[in-house]
Scaffold this active site. Structure first.
Site, PDB file in Angstrom:
ATOM      1  CG  ASP A 201       5.537   3.626   1.920  1.00  0.00           C
ATOM      2  OD1 ASP A 201       5.558   4.241   3.011  1.00  0.00           O
ATOM      3  OD2 ASP A 201       4.526   3.523   1.215  1.00  0.00           O
TER       4      ASP A 201
ATOM      5  CE  LYS B 235      -0.500   5.499   7.808  1.00  0.00           C
ATOM      6  NZ  LYS B 235      -1.898   5.775   8.068  1.00  0.00           N
TER       7      LYS B 235
ATOM      8  CG  PHE C 162      -1.937   1.170   1.088  1.00  0.00           C
ATOM      9  CD1 PHE C 162      -3.096   1.028   0.334  1.00  0.00           C
ATOM     10  CD2 PHE C 162      -1.677   2.407   1.673  1.00  0.00           C
ATOM     11  CE1 PHE C 162      -3.982   2.088   0.169  1.00  0.00           C
ATOM     12  CE2 PHE C 162      -2.569   3.467   1.522  1.00  0.00           C
ATOM     13  CZ  PHE C 162      -3.725   3.305   0.774  1.00  0.00           C
TER      14      PHE C 162
HETATM   15  N1  PLP Z   1       2.288   4.335   2.530  1.00  0.00           N
HETATM   16  C1  PLP Z   1       1.937   3.519   3.530  1.00  0.00           C
HETATM   17  C2  PLP Z   1       2.843   2.397   3.900  1.00  0.00           C
HETATM   18  C3  PLP Z   1       0.736   3.720   4.224  1.00  0.00           C
HETATM   19  O1  PLP Z   1       0.391   2.890   5.210  1.00  0.00           O
HETATM   20  C4  PLP Z   1      -0.096   4.792   3.839  1.00  0.00           C
HETATM   21  C5  PLP Z   1      -1.387   5.022   4.510  1.00  0.00           C
HETATM   22  O2  PLP Z   1      -1.919   4.188   5.175  1.00  0.00           O
HETATM   23  C6  PLP Z   1       0.318   5.623   2.790  1.00  0.00           C
HETATM   24  C7  PLP Z   1       1.519   5.371   2.161  1.00  0.00           C
HETATM   25  C8  PLP Z   1      -0.537   6.785   2.353  1.00  0.00           C
HETATM   26  O3  PLP Z   1      -0.460   7.796   3.292  1.00  0.00           O
HETATM   27  P1  PLP Z   1      -1.513   9.020   3.260  1.00  0.00           P
HETATM   28  O4  PLP Z   1      -2.838   8.444   3.629  1.00  0.00           O
HETATM   29  O5  PLP Z   1      -0.974   9.986   4.269  1.00  0.00           O
HETATM   30  O6  PLP Z   1      -1.501   9.561   1.880  1.00  0.00           O
END
Ligand code: PLP
Length: 396
Positions: free
Chosen positions: A223, A252, A138
């Site tokens: 990520d 986050k 994700f």
């Molecule tokens: N990357 C990861 C690993 C995530 O868990 C998330 C959101 O849950 C995101 C990216 C996307 O983040 P945002 O919701 O702040 O765009």
């Protein structure tokens, strides 16, 4: 306005992208949240792994208040003092030499994807732009990051997707190496797959990915939007696995609830971003940077990371006991305070019952309960959460 009227007003006026629980939460402190009628909840969601220092942490509140009274926003046309301090502290405590600031996880990943493509176009053999990402990953909801996300359910209806992504199974080095072609410029993955069900990498997997990237001259992008900023007991997850990436994305917990994201990179990669190549009006603005700076200082200077590791071990050991007694639990897995409980049944009704009993947890992928309390959680709070969970699971 009564809570039911308020929720109906929200449903009427806000696009229905979230299926919300019937709760209006108005106040928070530490691991506690209070609803509009004053009822207390123990929060093991933490704004989806965001409020790592707990709600309304004094140092963050005070930094934001002070900044709000001085300067909200000026744009990146000028130098921003808290942003400069934040970047210097991130660089001093990470693999990175440079930082780009933005506002969310998706935006950080979007920036990392653009950085990788720009780097490839300037420093690699011609025609390389493709990133290999993982099945079940994700990375966000923008068009490029939803394409990077290896789950069709998030992509349905948004075709044509962005060209240049290929997916391989997580924890499979052979598949990764086999997928590399003449267009590949890098690999993008989460060190632990979070939204994908709390999938932990095999012992030498991430070192293996690093090695493959080195042998093929590819960029390694991690990520760390969900696993970074202390969530697994180290400031960054890559430290836990003994590797150095080329690019890391954060969001986050970076601002403990204040929206802010970042792309961290080594100098030789970062230098392809020059004035005009990439930008964000709000990225690292004074308020966001002040919140993130205060958050990072607490993470570095207090025993929060140590507490995360100790409480993570305690929570997992208590859950292992619970798993012996409650047949609905299939597996408990996690690292630090990023913990998944895989069930033999749908988790939705369990989440609803927990909420009725005063415990906030959430469910990912249908059958995995995710526990991501603030990293300041105490043994007593874990005991209370487990008491509620145990009673909810007892007749299942
Ligand atoms: N990357 C990861 C690993 C995530 O868990 C998330 C959101 O849950 C995101 C990216 C996307 O983040 P945002 O919701 O702040 O765009």
């Amino acid at each position: 306005m009564k809570p039911a009227e308020l929720m109906a007003l929200g449903d009427k006026n806000i696009m229905a992208t979230y299926r919300r629980f019937p709760l209006v939460l108005t106040r928070g402190k530490g691991c506690g949240l209070w609803d509009v009628e004053g009822r207390k909840y123990l929060d093991f969601v933490a704004g989806i792994a965001v409020c790592n220092l707990g709600h309304c942490h004094e140092a963050v509140v005070s930094a934001v208040k002070k900044q709000a009274e001085t300067l909200f926003h000026i744009s990146n046309l000028y130098h921003i003092e808290p942003q400069i301090r934040l970047a210097a502290l991130l660089v001093a405590n990470s693999f990175a030499d440079k930082v780009f600031f933005c506002n969310s996880g998706a935006e950080a990943n979007e920036g990392a994807i653009k950085l990788a493509r720009k780097y490839a176009s300037e420093r690699m053999t011609p025609g390389r732009y493709e990133l290999i990402t993982m099945v079940n990953s994700f990375h966000g909801r923008t068009l490029a990051t939803v394409t990077a996300t290896g789950q069709e359910k998030f992509q349905a209806g948004f075709s044509p997707l962005v060209e240049g992504f290929k997916y391989v199974p997580f924890n499979d080095l052979e598949a990764l190496e086999g997928a590399i072609g003449e267009r590949t410029c890098g690999v993008l993955l989460e060190p632990i797959q979070a939204e994908g069900g709390i999938r932990i990498p095999d012992k030498d997997y991430l070192a293996g990915v690093r090695d493959i990237c080195d042998r093929h001259g590819l960029l390694l992008i991690l990520d760390e939007v969900q696993v970074g900023m202390g969530r697994i007991g180290k400031l960054f997850a890559y430290e836990e696995y003994g590797i150095e990436p080329d690019i890391v994305t954060l969001a986050k917990a970076l601002g403990n609830g204040f929206p802010v994201g970042a792309v961290l990179a080594k100098d030789h990669v970062a230098e392809v971003f020059q004035p005009g190549t990439h930008a964000s009006t709000f990225g690292g603005n004074p308020l966001a940077a002040a919140a993130a700076l205060a958050t990072l200082e607490v993470l570095l200077d207090s025993p929060v990371l140590d507490n995360c590791r100790r409480m993570g071990d305690y929570l997992v050991s208590r859950l292992a006991e619970l798993a012996v007694r409650r047949a609905i639990i299939k597996e408990v897995r996690g690292k630090g305070l990023l913990i998944g409980i895989e069930l033999n049944a749908e988790g939705g009704p369990i989440v609803e019952e927990c909420i009725r009993e005063g415990l906030l947890v959430n469910c990912i992928g249908g059958k995995v309960l995710r526990l991501v309390p603030p990293l300041i959680v105490s043994e007593q709070e874990i005991d209370e959460a487990l008491r509620i969970l145990d009673s909810v699971l007892q007749d299942k």
